[in-house]
Design an enzyme around this catalytic site. Structure first.
Site, PDB file in Angstrom:
ATOM      1  N   HIS A  61      -2.013  -3.057  -0.647  1.00 44.15           N
ATOM      2  CA  HIS A  61      -0.567  -3.112  -0.827  1.00 44.15           C
ATOM      3  C   HIS A  61       0.052  -2.691   0.499  1.00 44.15           C
ATOM      4  O   HIS A  61      -0.200  -1.571   0.975  1.00 44.15           O
ATOM      5  CB  HIS A  61      -0.119  -2.195  -1.964  1.00 44.15           C
ATOM      6  CG  HIS A  61      -0.586  -2.656  -3.311  1.00 44.15           C
ATOM      7  ND1 HIS A  61      -0.964  -1.791  -4.325  1.00 44.15           N
ATOM      8  CD2 HIS A  61      -0.744  -3.908  -3.806  1.00 44.15           C
ATOM      9  CE1 HIS A  61      -1.326  -2.497  -5.388  1.00 44.15           C
ATOM     10  NE2 HIS A  61      -1.205  -3.773  -5.100  1.00 44.15           N
ATOM     11  N   GLU A 117       1.548   0.799   1.160  1.00 44.37           N
ATOM     12  CA  GLU A 117       0.714   1.984   0.923  1.00 44.37           C
ATOM     13  C   GLU A 117      -0.165   2.161   2.157  1.00 44.37           C
ATOM     14  O   GLU A 117      -1.210   1.541   2.293  1.00 44.37           O
ATOM     15  CB  GLU A 117      -0.089   1.796  -0.365  1.00 44.37           C
ATOM     16  CG  GLU A 117       0.825   1.658  -1.588  1.00 44.37           C
ATOM     17  CD  GLU A 117       0.095   1.289  -2.869  1.00 44.37           C
ATOM     18  OE1 GLU A 117      -1.153   1.376  -2.905  1.00 44.37           O
ATOM     19  OE2 GLU A 117       0.770   0.894  -3.846  1.00 44.37           O
ATOM     20  N   HIS A 162      -5.433   3.352  -1.854  1.00 50.48           N
ATOM     21  CA  HIS A 162      -4.052   3.073  -2.212  1.00 50.48           C
ATOM     22  C   HIS A 162      -3.227   4.340  -2.037  1.00 50.48           C
ATOM     23  O   HIS A 162      -3.736   5.388  -1.629  1.00 50.48           O
ATOM     24  CB  HIS A 162      -3.972   2.591  -3.661  1.00 50.48           C
ATOM     25  CG  HIS A 162      -4.522   1.213  -3.881  1.00 50.48           C
ATOM     26  ND1 HIS A 162      -3.751   0.152  -4.291  1.00 50.48           N
ATOM     27  CD2 HIS A 162      -5.778   0.719  -3.746  1.00 50.48           C
ATOM     28  CE1 HIS A 162      -4.489  -0.938  -4.399  1.00 50.48           C
ATOM     29  NE2 HIS A 162      -5.731  -0.613  -4.081  1.00 50.48           N
ATOM     30  N   GLU A 210      -6.474   6.607  -5.023  1.00 50.54           N
ATOM     31  CA  GLU A 210      -5.058   6.886  -4.741  1.00 50.54           C
ATOM     32  C   GLU A 210      -5.025   8.192  -3.954  1.00 50.54           C
ATOM     33  O   GLU A 210      -5.315   9.258  -4.484  1.00 50.54           O
ATOM     34  CB  GLU A 210      -4.283   7.019  -6.048  1.00 50.54           C
ATOM     35  CG  GLU A 210      -4.344   5.796  -6.963  1.00 50.54           C
ATOM     36  CD  GLU A 210      -3.369   4.705  -6.549  1.00 50.54           C
ATOM     37  OE1 GLU A 210      -2.576   4.929  -5.607  1.00 50.54           O
ATOM     38  OE2 GLU A 210      -3.394   3.620  -7.178  1.00 50.54           O
TER      39      GLU A 210
END
Length: 443
Positions: A82, A85, A196, A287
């Site tokens: 993404h 990110e 991410h 994440e």
């Protein structure tokens, strides 16, 4: 002084990496510098291009960086899927710097790392989205690629694909997704993670479900769920705070700092499910920051938070068992199925073009079944120790035996009828009834 020695002496000066965000052009120049300064351990290559035509650069690190070595597992990190990110990009550039500097300084941890695995680093999978992004912590633009597509919803979905028998319409996927799918066909990756931002948790498959046996409560569990939970905990517990499970400034909390993807929120077309089902590569989605675009001044602390986790996770590529499957002639064979009892994978794990297999497993006793056309089914049971502490999974080869073939000679009456009328029958053993039938036909 030889040219190579001069390169090695000057390498530290060529690899200065500042704590700031690097543009796509700066990132490429840095990777080229590392590649040029370390030809013995680094190899820069591209797996394809973005929608806007930007190259997707990968840096491979290892003692044989340009090609696979039998017995040496392939590992990969992917970041910036993404575009907004962004911390993962800088973490992976910093990881490259750390590993190369450690190796040049003859530090034991780095030398052993590169001796025992080949590590592939893709710092940005979505360079176009990165260029479109702004610096808002949560709601910045740039998540999607130049066509406005979320790349983590664009992979052939494992569950829908099974209904059709295979991953479908690959050529219709986004350019970046096609590049990764092609990449997975060039190497037998064993372990992977994609980085991410926007949360602080280690996420493991499945991300999706069709309501079958994989659905257990609110989670969608793989046959290797014990391994995935272990891998997620390795990252979270080596992180400065992820393991505390507090999440970010929202209502989400995660025990041990890990979560099953589907339990958190279901998604179709995710990359980690595709890796696991179709490429037999165990992948996590990491994440790594509450803020998608953290202020640059926080980069030193964020690197410190993640450094140990990034290195510890790579070591897990040595979990379980590895080896080759040989036919009765002692030749390594491709596409032999290597199954572990009690683990019914959607797509069975198969040997690659080198006849190799890799199975990430926690310590324990396992029963393996190996099948290959023209050979007897082989079943073996043995204990698998913990490999990461020794920088190697257990090595165990399988030697197959051919299916027995029996030649059935005609009866004496046929022999007497003369050579011109004498057929020769060669078949597998079919049983006494068929043998009697053949004799009656030629008597």
């Amino acid at each position: 002084m030889s040219a190579l020695l001069l390169i090695l002496v000057l390498a530290p000066a060529a690899m200065m990496l500042e704590y700031r965000y690097h543009s796509n052009g700066e990132m490429e120049r840095y990777l080229r510098q590392v590649n040029a300064s370390n030809p013995d351990i680094a190899h820069l290559y591209t797996i394809g291009h973005s929608v806007a035509g930007q190259q997707l650069w990968v840096l491979a690190l290892g003692l044989s960086p340009r090609r696979h070595t039998v017995g040496v597992p392939e590992f990969k990190y992917v970041a910036n899927m993404h575009g907004n990110e962004v911390l993962g990009r800088e973490l992976l550039l910093r990881l490259v710097d750390e590993v190369v500097r450690g190796y040049r300084g003859n530090e034991t941890w780095s030398v052993r790392l590169l001796e025992s695995a080949r590590i592939h680093i893709l710092p940005t999978m979505n360079p176009d989205g990165f260029e479109d992004s702004d610096t808002h912590c949560q709601r910045s633009q740039g998540r999607f690629n130049r066509n406005g597509v979320d790349l983590n919803r664009n992979f052939p979905d494992a569950f829908a694909g099974l209904q059709e028998g295979q991953p479908a319409d690959v050529e219709r996927r986004e350019a970046e997704v096609q590049a990764v799918i092609g990449w997975l066909k060039t190497e037998t990756f064993v372990l992977s993670a994609n980085l991410h931002g926007g949360a602080l948790v280690a996420n493991y498959p499945y991300d999706n479900s069709n309501g079958g046996s994989e659905l257990v409560g609110r989670a969608s569990l793989t046959p290797d769920n014990d391994v995935f939970v272990h891998l997620a905990k390795v990252y979270s517990h080596n992180h400065a705070s992820m393991h505390q499970g507090g999440g970010c400034d929202d209502d989400a909390s995660f025990a041990d700092g890990i979560t099953n993807g589907y339990r958190w929120y279901p998604l179709s077309g995710g990359m980690q499910d595709y890796n696991y089902v179709w490429a037999q590569c165990l992948e996590l989605t990491l994440e790594v920051s509450c803020c998608k675009f953290p202020p640059a001044k926080q980069l030193p602390a964020l690197w410190s938070d993640n450094r140990k986790s990034l290195l510890a996770f790579i070591q897990q590529v040595h979990l379980g068992v590895k080896g080759r499957v040989f036919d009765a002639s002692g030749v390594p064979v491709q596409n032999a199925v290597v199954e572990v009892k009690g683990r019914r994978n959607m797509c069975p794990f198969r040997t690659d073009r080198h006849g190799e297999y890799y199975r990430l497993l926690l310590p324990g006793t396992y029963t393996f079944t190996v099948t290959y056309p023209g050979h007897r089914v082989l079943t073996e049971t043995f204990y698998v120790p913990y490999g990461p502490d020794h920088n190697s999974a257990l090595k165990h080869d399988f030697l197959l035996r051919r299916i027995a073939v029996t030649t059935i000679n005609p009866s004496p009456q046929v022999e007497a009828a003369g050579a011109s009328n004498k057929p020769t029958w060669t078949t597998t053993v079919l049983g006494l009834g068929l043998m009697l039938t053949l004799n009656s036909l030629f008597s």
